[in-house]
Design an enzyme around this catalytic site. Structure first.
Site, mmCIF file in Angstrom:
data_model
loop_
_atom_site.group_PDB
_atom_site.id
_atom_site.type_symbol
_atom_site.label_atom_id
_atom_site.label_comp_id
_atom_site.label_asym_id
_atom_site.label_seq_id
_atom_site.Cartn_x
_atom_site.Cartn_y
_atom_site.Cartn_z
ATOM 1 C CG HIS A 231 -0.644 -0.353 2.486
ATOM 2 N ND1 HIS A 231 0.263 0.361 3.199
ATOM 3 C CD2 HIS A 231 -1.043 -1.363 3.298
ATOM 4 C CE1 HIS A 231 0.409 -0.180 4.395
ATOM 5 N NE2 HIS A 231 -0.369 -1.237 4.481
ATOM 6 C CG HIS B 294 -2.733 -5.516 13.225
ATOM 7 N ND1 HIS B 294 -3.725 -4.562 13.261
ATOM 8 C CD2 HIS B 294 -1.866 -5.102 12.259
ATOM 9 C CE1 HIS B 294 -3.456 -3.621 12.370
ATOM 10 N NE2 HIS B 294 -2.349 -3.935 11.738
ATOM 11 C CD GLU C 173 -2.653 -3.420 7.829
ATOM 12 O OE1 GLU C 173 -2.441 -2.787 6.775
ATOM 13 O OE2 GLU C 173 -1.990 -3.253 8.866
ATOM 14 C CG ASP D 70 -0.826 -7.360 6.773
ATOM 15 O OD1 ASP D 70 -1.821 -6.916 7.350
ATOM 16 O OD2 ASP D 70 0.323 -6.925 6.983
ATOM 17 C CG HIS E 245 0.087 0.289 12.019
ATOM 18 N ND1 HIS E 245 -0.287 0.634 10.740
ATOM 19 C CD2 HIS E 245 0.106 -1.039 12.064
ATOM 20 C CE1 HIS E 245 -0.442 -0.466 10.027
ATOM 21 N NE2 HIS E 245 -0.200 -1.481 10.824
ATOM 22 C CG ASP F 172 2.142 -4.607 11.874
ATOM 23 O OD1 ASP F 172 2.612 -5.624 11.335
ATOM 24 O OD2 ASP F 172 1.060 -4.109 11.546
ATOM 25 C CE1 TYR G 133 6.274 -3.434 8.578
ATOM 26 C CE2 TYR G 133 6.206 -2.241 10.653
ATOM 27 C CZ TYR G 133 5.643 -3.140 9.776
ATOM 28 O OH TYR G 133 4.444 -3.727 10.076
ATOM 29 C CG HIS H 224 5.100 -7.694 8.319
ATOM 30 N ND1 HIS H 224 4.502 -8.408 7.310
ATOM 31 C CD2 HIS H 224 4.168 -6.811 8.756
ATOM 32 C CE1 HIS H 224 3.249 -7.985 7.147
ATOM 33 N NE2 HIS H 224 3.030 -7.020 8.019
#
Length: 390
Positions: free
Chosen positions: A21, A75, A77, A79, A141, A160, A188, A219
């Protein structure tokens, strides 16, 4: 891959990913899921939906998926959460452990009727010989974000935080090289976590009493050496406080090379004065790499030509990106070349203010092609920059 005895990495390596993104990922990324074998086998996070089959294969190498009793969603999100629904087809009795905002977000994303177990600060569950404790870290985040800590193993599953976009067959930071991993972690942070400095400070304060021997992010590479863990936590503290290095970032775009002449002269003058400087043309440098340098630098110089009474589209995109990331506690300077109107330069100056960057001195704008006299005006700017840095 075994992280510690009975704790396995079961994630997905996304070798082909090149854009996350708006963030360039030239070395790809990983979506990390961690499987803990115990009386109640537990999966911490899942992977992006298209990595599900590989994650399932990895899990099956270790355990029958039907035995999983908890899926922890640190999280929402996608992914990280994108494969929870498919995973629950194999372990329909498993509970999904998340924050209150996590439950809300997962229901919005997936319209799910899953069995939720909502946790908050200090809550814990026993999975057998191990306990898992939960600490919400809102806006690090997303509002739903939390981290999971295992006191028996001294492992922080950090979501993250402390992560990097880096595809690798190695799983540990020291196997790849600490300088490489810290550089990826810096990019990052600059492009994802930077706006949330105050929240990161609170999270670090909440976690500082925990003895940590391993950090498993969502990640990238796992941190396992004490000196590396100390280093990345120190870097996060520095970044969260919006500290900078004594260096200058020059970000520009040009149409007929006039703004480029100004950028080059400014760079030459700064180098002549012994100052560290990075010159970045938006025709050659991705905005996420430029943003990493902006986070690192104490002074930010932004230059553009004017097209149709506006700054160039590439610069407009960069400024929109920078305003969202808000690199506070920095000084800035704007410059550029115009034809018949300077009105477009207001966008440059407004962007500095909206980003939390203090205007260092008067801007320098040149009509058409800058002559030697106009370029000489940059010498005064360099004096101001040097004062700001030192």
């Amino acid at each position: 891959m075994m992280i510690k005895k009975d704790i396995y990495w079961t994630g997905y390596i996304d070798w082909a990913l090149r854009n996350f993104h708006g963030y360039s990922t030239p070395s790809g990324s990983t979506y990390n899921a961690y499987l803990l074998l115990d009386e109640k086998p537990t999966l911490i996070d899942t992977v992006k939906r298209y990595g599900y089959e590989e994650m399932l294969y990895n899990i099956r190498e270790v355990i029958d998926p039907s035995k999983i009793r908890y899926i922890i969603s640190n999280h929402t999100e996608m992914d990280h959460s994108g494969s929870i629904g498919k995973m629950l087809e194999h372990c329909p009795g498993a509970e999904v452990v998340c924050s209150a905002k996590g439950e809300e977000g997962l229901k919005k994303h997936f319209g799910s009727d899953w069995k939720f177990k909502v946790v908050t600060t200090g809550d814990s569950i026993s999975i057998g010989k191990r306990t898992l404790k939960f600490f919400p870290v809102p806006m690090v985040h997303w509002p739903d974000s939390m981290v999971t800590y295992c006191p028996q193993e001294k492992i922080l599953f950090s979501n993250d935080a402390f992560g990097q976009h880096h595809a690798s067959s190695e799983r540990f930071a020291d196997e790849v090289g600490i300088e490489t991993v810290c550089k990826e972690a810096e990019k990052y942070y600059a492009n994802i976590v930077l706006p949330y400095g105050s929240q990161v400070v609170k999270a670090l304060e909440a976690l500082q009493s925990l003895p940590i021997e391993t950090i498993c992010p969502s990640h990238g590479l796992v941190w396992r050496r004490a000196e590396d863990i100390k280093r990345i936590i120190a870097l996060y503290t520095q970044w969260a406080q919006y500290q900078s290095e004594p260096r200058v970032a020059i970000v520009y775009d040009t149409m007929w090379h006039s703004s480029e002449k100004m950028a080059l002269r400014l760079c030459q003058l700064l180098e002549k004065d012994g100052l560290a400087v990075k010159l970045m043309s938006l025709q050659a440098v991705h905005i996420s790499d430029a943003m990493t340098e902006v986070m690192r630098s104490r002074v930010i110089c932004i230059g553009s030509a004017i097209l149709n009474n506006k700054i160039l589209p590439s610069m407009g995109a960069f400024l929109t990106y920078m305003k969202g990331l808000k690199p506070k506690n920095r000084s800035g300077f704007t410059f550029g070349s115009y034809g018949w109107s300077q009105i477009g330069f207001k966008e440059l100056e407004d962007a500095l203010h909206e980003s939390g960057i203090t205007k260092l001195c008067d801007s320098v704008y040149s009509n058409w092609v800058p002559d030697e006299g106009e370029l000489k005006r940059l010498e005064e700017v360099v004096i101001k920059i040097k004062q700001a840095i030192l």
